[in-house]
Design an enzyme around this catalytic site. Structure first.
Site, PDB file in Angstrom:
ATOM      1  CD  GLU A 183      -1.844  -4.534  11.461  1.00 56.92           C
ATOM      2  OE1 GLU A 183      -0.687  -4.969  11.572  1.00 56.92           O
ATOM      3  OE2 GLU A 183      -2.335  -4.252  10.358  1.00 56.92           O
ATOM      4  N   GLY A 203      -4.905  -1.716   4.960  1.00 54.77           N
ATOM      5  CA  GLY A 203      -4.040  -2.832   4.542  1.00 54.77           C
ATOM      6  C   GLY A 203      -4.684  -4.189   4.763  1.00 54.77           C
ATOM      7  NE  ARG A 204      -6.459  -3.915  10.875  1.00 56.51           N
ATOM      8  CZ  ARG A 204      -5.800  -2.773  11.003  1.00 56.51           C
ATOM      9  NH1 ARG A 204      -4.653  -2.592  10.389  1.00 56.51           N
ATOM     10  NH2 ARG A 204      -6.266  -1.795  11.759  1.00 56.51           N
ATOM     11  CG  HIS A 246      -4.606 -35.708  17.022  1.00 60.64           C
ATOM     12  ND1 HIS A 246      -4.839 -36.921  17.644  1.00 60.64           N
ATOM     13  CD2 HIS A 246      -5.541 -35.597  16.053  1.00 60.64           C
ATOM     14  CE1 HIS A 246      -5.858 -37.521  17.044  1.00 60.64           C
ATOM     15  NE2 HIS A 246      -6.310 -36.740  16.081  1.00 60.64           N
ATOM     16  CE  LYS A 291       5.793  -1.100  10.102  1.00 60.07           C
ATOM     17  NZ  LYS A 291       4.883  -0.377   9.238  1.00 60.07           N
ATOM     18  CE  LYS A 296      -3.532   2.379   2.648  1.00 58.51           C
ATOM     19  NZ  LYS A 296      -4.468   2.367   3.756  1.00 58.51           N
ATOM     20  CD  GLU A 328       9.160  -6.090   7.132  1.00 58.42           C
ATOM     21  OE1 GLU A 328       8.978  -4.944   6.643  1.00 58.42           O
ATOM     22  OE2 GLU A 328       8.819  -6.396   8.290  1.00 58.42           O
TER      23      GLU A 328
HETATM   24  O1  F6P Z   1       2.221  -4.235   9.887  1.00 62.47           O
HETATM   25  C1  F6P Z   1       1.817  -2.937   9.622  1.00 62.47           C
HETATM   26  C2  F6P Z   1       1.310  -2.777   8.237  1.00 62.47           C
HETATM   27  O2  F6P Z   1       1.151  -1.409   8.045  1.00 62.47           O
HETATM   28  C3  F6P Z   1       0.003  -3.527   7.973  1.00 62.47           C
HETATM   29  O3  F6P Z   1      -1.109  -2.874   8.450  1.00 62.47           O
HETATM   30  C4  F6P Z   1       0.050  -3.651   6.503  1.00 62.47           C
HETATM   31  O4  F6P Z   1      -0.868  -4.581   6.055  1.00 62.47           O
HETATM   32  C5  F6P Z   1       1.486  -4.056   6.308  1.00 62.47           C
HETATM   33  O5  F6P Z   1       2.193  -3.277   7.255  1.00 62.47           O
HETATM   34  C6  F6P Z   1       2.053  -3.862   4.941  1.00 62.47           C
HETATM   35  O6  F6P Z   1       2.032  -2.542   4.540  1.00 62.47           O
HETATM   36  P1  F6P Z   1       2.215  -2.132   3.033  1.00 62.47           P
HETATM   37  O7  F6P Z   1       1.122  -2.738   2.238  1.00 62.47           O
HETATM   38  O8  F6P Z   1       2.166  -0.635   3.027  1.00 62.47           O
HETATM   39  O9  F6P Z   1       3.557  -2.642   2.573  1.00 62.47           O
END
Ligand code: F6P
Length: 549
Positions: free
Chosen positions: A353, A267-268, A384, A512, A206, A212
């Site tokens: 979240e 995002g979620r 199990h 972060k 987003k 990452e």
């Molecule tokens: O973990 C925090 C967060 O902002 C989530 O809410 C989001 O889904 C994720 O990082 C990834 O963010 P982006 O889509 O901006 O890379």
């Protein structure tokens, strides 16, 4: 929200909770032959059986009073109509618009967002069509065989969960892979399985600033160029999904290969947007659209059904009942469906979240307990592993069971065995087994009184442990859409009652920030000194280990 009414509704539930000391579900089922009909709901073939909950008609009446006092209907309308309910980010929350019918007009900040939604859906359709018809080719002219989604959190969990859940609908000849972790092992192991000439990377972020994702995308690009030896290859193998066009261009992805979405999609809650591109590529646009239609079915139900017959509202209120009046700390989601193996992980982000918050919408410390710890595994595996605690442990863990009446992969009577197990689990949790029943069983097995006395306490099940069951015909795209939207709205309803903002996530920021500060300390030779003794100690010990041969 009128405080006195709300306080009175909480108070009434606290008093009512005391009455439950005398009640047992086993007796309630015996006394009311219609309990199942009374406490179950249907939407198309999706059944929600909530009769095995610690509720009476009075409990439901009081829970519904709580929802009314929290002005749930007003909050729901504020969300659906595009008001800026995400106060800390000053944004509308409109994932429901992404699955709304084409003829709807929906104004956000003076602009009808629906033409944009339709434009991007069309772009996704055209692109997936090109890939499927082999008109989109890699840099050596070969068609695409592997889709690698690079993203994390909401830009990974939703698409990954849906692709796995709907594997039976996958397009032949295409594989989907998901790389999220900054741990280089994740990308390395996926790259071992794909060919640079036939792989398409979907960089999904987003913000397009997530460490990452950018690190993995840069490494994937380097891997591609090692093979292609020509920068033009990037345009054939990289597309981006983002709200941040400038960052996409900066990264070196052609803006023509970008699929837009908007800040009013959290995002979620984004799998319904172009973040679902990997889903559309893997399953075909028609199945992606079916998924959207299923979610829309649930939106319509949520927006129009009376609270007492409203699935998300009922699930939310039951969750609050256990969380706030029974002191339950956790909630288990137990899909009896191997295809739904990633559902609990997806729901962890959605629920934890969203509702893992400690201040109210106006910034005051919350006075009630908010979101639960969510966990789960597919049945029967979980039986199990951790079910022992749910049956006989000292903690109350409300459960959701999910199961399809029919399998996509019938073998002999294995699906019937699966069904027998899921129904047995909710029955066992509800009924339990009394000391008298245990004693009779052991006696019938010929045990001596001394041994019966010794073993009985260990073999008693208290029962009276709550669960919901969600049962549907088959796990289709449409049913999955309904299920996901059901949980989204459940989480929203709970946030309204707890008066928290379900749509921000400031709690992920501190880690972060600190990681950004620690990274150069790991890379340089100088020992770390600026942290607490433990953090300094860990960094320096680790650096010592890395210097060893
Ligand atoms: O973990 C925090 C967060 O902002 C989530 O809410 C989001 O889904 C994720 O990082 C990834 O963010 P982006 O889509 O901006 O890379």
């Amino acid at each position: 929200m009128k405080r006195p009414e709300l306080d009175a509704a909480w108070q009434a539930l606290h008093s009512h909770r005391k009455e439950w000391r005398k009640l047992h579900l086993r007796d309630l089922f015996r006394q009311d032959k219609r309990r199942f009909e009374r406490f179950s709901l249907r939407l198309n073939d999706l059944l929600l059986d909530y009769s095995k909950n610690l509720i009476t008609a009075e409990t439901m009446k009081l829970l519904l009073r709580l929802a009314r006092a929290a002005e749930l209907e007003k909050a729901r309308e504020a969300m659906f109509s595009g008001r800026h309910i995400n106060l800390t980010e000053d944004r509308a929350v409109l994932h429901t618009a992404l699955r709304a019918p084409a003829d709807l007009n929906l104004m956000v900040d003076g602009r009808n967002v629906m033409p944009d939604v339709r434009r991007v859906l069309k772009q996704m359709g055209q692109f997936t069509d090109k890939v499927h018809k082999r008109r989109w080719k890699g840099h050596t002219g070969k068609p695409i065989r592997d889709i690698v989604n690079i993203g994390i959190g909401g830009s990974d969990l939703g698409p990954a969960m849906v692709c796995q859940a709907l594997t039976p609908y996958a397009r032949p000849g295409l594989n989907a892979h998901f790389v999220s972790n900054v741990d280089p092992t994740h990308l390395t192991e996926v790259l071992k399985r794909v060919n640079p000439e036939t792989t398409l990377f979907v960089v999904a972020s987003k913000t397009f600033t997530t460490q990452e994702t950018l690190a993995n995308a840069a490494a994937a690009r380097a891997w591609l160029l090692q093979n292609a030896k020509d920068g033009r290859a990037v345009a054939r193998h990289f597309v981006a999904v983002s709200t941040n066009r400038d960052a996409v261009v900066n990264f070196g992805i052609d803006p023509d290969n970008m699929f837009e979405f908007w800040d009013w999609v959290g995002g979620r809650y984004s799998l319904w947007s172009s973040i679902g591109l990997s889903i559309a590529l893997y399953l075909g646009m028609e199945h992606f659209e079916e998924l959207l239609s299923g979610a829309h079915d649930m939106d319509v139900h949520f927006r129009s059904a009376p609270a007492a017959a409203n699935m998300p509202v009922i699930l939310a209120l039951l969750g609050i009942w256990y969380n706030d009046f029974w002191d339950a700390q956790a909630h288990a989601v137990l899909p009896y469906d191997q295809y739904l193996a990633r559902l609990p992980a997806y729901l962890q982000q959605l629920d934890m979240e969203s509702n893992g918050k400690g201040v109210t919408r106006d910034g005051k410390r919350v006075k009630v307990s908010t979101g639960p710890i969510l966990f789960g595994e597919p049945g029967t595996n979980g039986q199990h592993a951790f079910y022992q605690l749910i049956h006989q442990g000292t903690k109350l863990v409300p459960c959701d069971f999910l199961v399809a009446a029919e399998s996509h992969n019938p073998i002999d009577d294995q699906h019937e065995m699966l069904l027998a197990n899921v129904f047995a689990q909710s029955e066992a949790l509800m009924r339990g087994k009394t000391a008298a029943e245990v004693r009779a069983e052991l006696k019938a097995q010929g045990l001596k009184k001394k041994d019966i006395d010794r073993l009985t306490p260990h073999r008693v099940f208290p029962g009276n442990r709550p669960s919901n069951t969600l049962l549907y015909h088959r796990l289709t795209p449409r049913n999955l859409g309904r299920l996901i939207a059901l949980y989204e709205h459940k989480v929203f309803v709970q946030s309204v009652i707890w008066d928290i903002n379900a749509f921000d996530q400031w709690g992920v920021e501190l880690g972060k920030q600190l990681a950004r500060a620690i990274l150069p300390e790991i890379k340089t030779g100088k020992p770390a000194r600026g942290h607490d003794a433990s953090t300094n100690g860990l960094i320096n010990y680790c650096k010592g280990l890395r210097e060893e041969p």
